[in-house]
Design a protein around this motif. Structure first.
Motif, short mmCIF file in Angstrom:
data_model
loop_
_atom_site.label_atom_id
_atom_site.label_comp_id
_atom_site.label_asym_id
_atom_site.label_seq_id
_atom_site.Cartn_x
_atom_site.Cartn_y
_atom_site.Cartn_z
N LEU A 9 107.45 -127.93 -26.80
CA LEU A 9 107.18 -129.29 -27.24
C LEU A 9 105.70 -129.50 -27.54
N VAL A 17 102.85 -131.12 -35.71
CA VAL A 17 103.00 -132.42 -36.37
C VAL A 17 101.65 -133.11 -36.54
N ALA A 18 100.79 -133.03 -35.51
CA ALA A 18 99.47 -133.64 -35.61
C ALA A 18 98.65 -133.00 -36.71
N VAL A 57 104.32 -130.78 -31.15
CA VAL A 57 103.43 -131.94 -31.28
C VAL A 57 102.12 -131.54 -31.97
#
Length: 429
Positions: A67, A74-75, A71
């Motif tokens: 995860l 995606v950032a 994340v």
């Protein structure tokens, strides 16, 4: 007779050698098993150390690290998109234009060459939008003088209605409103100069994005298949079928979103036109066209359509009808946002209405207006591609469908017999 004594037995001082006979080995194993679990807990010289933690703790740690990686990815994507926002918007608009024009181009392709058919579809779309805008402008211009006179009368009636309220008795009439508005603009002239310059820059960026989108649309329509084959060459040949299926699923999902948006906009225009005609607002048909075009611009478009409708109702029929139009148009907007879009668009992209609402909220928080616009289609495409890749992935140890016959000189995976070699040969008749 002399007495003799037996020689004393001396215990050996060296370590006992390990048993070499099969009987001794068996005896040693039985003795080790009888020693109990205490002896088995001591790791031997060649055993790996015991892993720390329960199995569920290790699994949770692995999921947590995955995860964190997701994340972070995606950032990074959001950061890069922020740097090249104009390019991203142009590419998104080009894909939207392509999904709208491709069926029309396929229809024209029946009677003319492919390149000419795609150019004709693009020209048809430009003429259609231009005709709608021209119709709205000409309808307003033809009644401009009457609307201006009625608007002044409507403002006077609104001032008389507001001054009748005790708390609003000192707001004055339209002349005082104009005087106060002019003074306020003069006091904030410096702020508005900076805002105007910033707006001019945004308008220039928007125009650049539209021009670049049209340029990309032309090539997507005429050379889209060739461009896709070029991109597919970067994928290993044995995975072409999987990526072809994933790309088809993603494209169908994106096209479904575009079709859903068109149906929602058409429904908004029809509902607004019926409502405005029933309450007796002039220019009901041009206003319904404004609502239809504004539905393609999330957040800004519906609000602008409501404001324009209320102003026309105020100018033509007075403040009471303007208030009725305001309430009715807000109801239509809420029906669009909470009923039509989740049902129609959600059905097209195969997303639950709750998921769509959460995705739009998250997109608006992370990316503002742009994030709210692209959140649903990007989520739908990502889910379609992921589901297709997961569903078409070959099972471990199985031979994929497109490669059941192994290549010459290669051994089937994990020593399993190929599918076609498991059947017994047919006996001769």
């Amino acid at each position: 007779m002399a007495m003799t004594a037996d020689a004393p037995t001396v215990a050996p001082t060296t370590a006992a050698e390990p048993p070499t006979t099969p009987e001794a080995v068996a005896t040693e194993q039985v003795a080790g098993q009888a020693a109990g679990p205490v002896a088995q807990q001591v790791p031997g010289p060649g055993r790996p150390p015991t892993t720390f933690g329960a199995p569920w703790i290790r699994s949770a740690g692995e999921v947590a690290w995955k995860l964190v990686g997701i994340v972070a990815a995606v950032a990074i994507v959001f950061y890069v998109v922020g740097l090249i926002q104009v390019v991203f918007v142009a590419l998104f608009l080009a894909l939207v234009f392509t999904t709208v024009l491709l069926p029309l181009g396929d229809f024209y392709d029946r009677v003319m060459p492919r390149g000419l058919a795609m150019a004709a579809s693009l020209l048809t779309a430009v003429l259609a939008v231009g005709a709608l805008v021209t119709y709205v402008v000409s309808s307003v211009v033809s009644r401009w003088e009457d609307l201006a006179t009625e608007f002044a009368t409507g403002l006077t009636d609104l001032a008389g209605l507001l001054t009748g309220i005790p708390m609003l008795a000192g707001i004055g009439g339209p002349d005082k409103w104009l005087e106060d508005g002019g003074a306020w603009l003069q006091s904030h002239a410096g702020d508005y100069a900076g805002t105007a310059a910033q707006s001019a820059g945004s308008i220039a960026e928007g125009a650049t994005a539209v021009v670049l989108a049209i340029f990309c649309t032309v090539f997507f329509l005429t050379q889209g298949a060739r461009m896709w084959r070029w991109a597919l060459d970067f994928v290993p040949a044995d995975r072409h079928d999987r990526w072809e299926a994933a790309a088809a699923a993603g494209w169908n999902s994106f096209a479904g979103f575009t079709r859903g948006m068109f149906f929602v906009a058409l429904s908004d225009g029809i509902l607004a036109g019926i409502f405005l005609s029933v309450v007796g607002v002039p220019l009901a048909l041009p206003l319904s066209v404004v609502v239809f075009l504004g539905a393609f611009i999330p957040m800004i478009g519906p609000v602008a359509a409501i404001v324009i409708s209320v102003l026309v109702a105020l100018a033509a029929k007075g403040p009471v009808l303007a208030l009725v139009v305001l309430i009715g148009m807000v109801v239509v907007a809420q029906l669009d946002a909470n009923v039509l879009q989740p049902l129609i668009t959600g059905k097209q992209v195969s997303l639950h209405p709750v998921v769509m609402a959460l995705v739009v909220a998250a997109g608006s928080v992370l990316g503002g207006l742009l994030g709210a616009v692209v959140a649903v289609p990007l989520t739908a495409v990502a889910w379609a591609v992921f589901s297709t890749l997961r569903g078409t992935a070959p099972l471990q140890g199985k031979v994929p469908v497109q490669s059941k016959v192994p290549a010459q000189g290669k051994v089937p995976a994990q020593g399993k017999v190929p599918v076609q070699s498991t059947a017994a040969p047919h006996e001769a008749d």
